[in-house]
Design an enzyme around this catalytic site. Sequence first.
Site, mmCIF file in Angstrom:
data_model
loop_
_atom_site.group_PDB
_atom_site.id
_atom_site.type_symbol
_atom_site.label_atom_id
_atom_site.label_comp_id
_atom_site.label_asym_id
_atom_site.label_seq_id
_atom_site.Cartn_x
_atom_site.Cartn_y
_atom_site.Cartn_z
ATOM 1 N N GLU A 1 0.814 -1.219 0.000
ATOM 2 C CA GLU A 1 0.000 0.000 0.000
ATOM 3 C C GLU A 1 0.852 1.276 0.000
ATOM 4 O OE1 GLU A 1 -0.573 -2.696 1.724
ATOM 5 O OE2 GLU A 1 -2.636 -3.289 1.299
ATOM 6 N N HIS B 1 -11.179 -5.880 9.432
ATOM 7 C CA HIS B 1 -11.929 -5.731 8.178
ATOM 8 C C HIS B 1 -13.220 -4.966 8.447
ATOM 9 C CE1 HIS B 1 -9.265 -9.068 7.061
ATOM 10 N NE2 HIS B 1 -9.524 -8.785 5.803
#
Length: 671
Positions: free
Chosen positions: A410, A477
């Site tokens: 990322e 998540h």
Amino acid sequence: MHFNRNYFSDEELPNIYRKLLLPRLIEEKMLVLLRQGKISKWFSGIGQEAISVGVTHVLEQDEWIMPLHRNLGVFTGRNMPLHKLFMQWQGNKDGYSKGRERSFHFGSSSHHICGMISHLGPQLAIANGVALAHKLRGEQKVSVAFTGDGGTSEGDFHEALNVAAVWNLPVIFIIENNGYGLSTPVNEQYRCENLVDKARGYGMEGIRIDGNNILDVINTIEGIRKYCIENQKPYLVECTTFRMRGHEEASGTKYVPQHLFDQWKQKDPLDNYEKYLIQTGVLDEAAMEVERHAIKNYIETELALAYKADVINPDVSDELADVYKLLPEQHPEPALHNKRFVKPVATNTNAPEKRFVDAIKEALFQSMQNLPNLILMGQDIAEYGGAFKITEGFVETFGKARVRNTPLCESAIVGAGLGLSLEGFKSVIEMQFGDFVTVAFNQIINNLAKIHYRWGQQADVVIRMPCGGGVGAGPFHSQTNEAWFTHTPGLKVVYPATPEDAKGLLIAAINDPNPVLFFEHKAMYRSITGPVPDVSYEVPIGKARVVKAGKDLSIITYGMGVHWATDYAARNKSLSLHILDLRTLQPLDYPAIQDAVKATGKVLLLHEDTLTGGLGGEISAWIAEHCFEWLDAPIKRCASLDTPIPFNVELEKQFLASSRLAKTIDELLAY
Ligand SMILES: Cc1ncc(C[n+]2csc(CCOP(=O)(O)OP(=O)(O)O)c2C)c(N)n1
């Protein structure tokens, strides 16, 4: 030291000498100024100049360089006016960062130099983004990024080299191995024999050269530049050198054994080159003295100019004005700037019903059609269509060059987004889950957010953040982590609650030249539908929406909170709720917040994010400061528990703010 003259002419050799001498003499002057207290900090590159000077000498003027704190030779090599550099180092308004940045932490797009942030490693991935821009346009150019031996231990080094190799990007990565990272010798920094050995692991070519031999540096980089362009591949160059002074002037040199200084003094790049020029008969001592004298005079003249600069008169509005790049229509002379291709459209309830997820998909698809300079990047977003299938089918229409699967990195991808932005591209980066943004945190918080304020460079990047709980996905998540970003000046933060807003706000975010964090609640993707016009349109960033006017109690909320509030209102029809959907969390729509307070005098701030340090606290403080006279009760917050998000469905229900909404409303009504 052996010099390989190669094809260098009798004119070129002294020209290279002048380039090598200039940073040395500037530094010698800076050390005097430092002792006189006229500058605050100096990172010396004495002994290492041949690398910066040699690399810059080879590159075209419009090839980007990402230098670090010892690369004065890059700045002088690009012929930046010396008086302006002095102004920069003195923190003057007329320097390259209006007094906002120190030493070498600044860039200049007209000189194709991208300023470092203190964290070192983030520079490397930016070079990838620039190289990607060249590759996409079919240009014959490279980009260059510098790192020290210490910086190679950072994750950013690994991510950047890996991406450059996987994407076949023409980037030259230069390691200046000067033996120390601050006080840490290389045997406490890495365990491979030579740093260049790492190239093989990334699947790229590499070479180790004498970084103190200016002609070796030039000859090597020339060949590598050609290789990178012809083969469209990166290259790793380890330049051995030595830092002849302390890490910075205040740190001293006690931690470095004297014999190393003695040894490397013999290898000084300038002394050796001077000897070589005398041997070859290109310049004699007297001619060199003339050169030195001329440069010293130039330095004094430029310094005198720098001293004449106006002092800074701090002005709050000047500082605030540079945090964000103005939109074309906000510009004082909008006609001079590109018109945007879409205009906002009013809510159109006759528009076809679409799911939240399809609205986002449509925004991306239409933006890709309208903006040839828009690139999508993310894990599994190409053929697979992304974890939530939002970009399914995009590759077929736009091709893999613009719809880019990324390795699992990322930080490097956000850095690449910034690099693309330096070259006028836009990018939308999909975080597979918003939780994973932590890995890119440094690039977002310290690079994207601050770059416009620091040296006027735009960071035209949108980061899509699938977020939110209620889906039984556990602590990593499910988070809705907008408060990490609303706190950081320079970022815009958008959080739509309806399909219509999701489409219009995403298009607005893409058109906006500033970095935007775009939160998409994944529980809404397939459960929330609403009217969404087929055309491309913007919903303006920074404008809240009154969902429902009422007179008993105002709920100020956003994201899933909007649905919790409207569901509550639907179940409790006798109650007249006023519901404000903020839509954008940075910048906040303060007039709309004030109107919501005035409407009922009782305010409930509702959000899915956890309570402490959540945005509700900030809005509550603002209301207390600015709307006190309209309040009939204390401001209440209803937020999720101050715990990580649990996996078990019952535990998660208890965690979420929605489980306490009815009780909080009752308490506020009863006040
Ligand atoms: C992420 C991060 N950690 C620590 C530091 C503090 N720091 C600044 S420079 C430096 C040493 C860097 O060594 P190296 O990469 O070898 O470059 P050199 O200074 O030797 O040129 C350190 C530890 C920092 N700036 N950023």
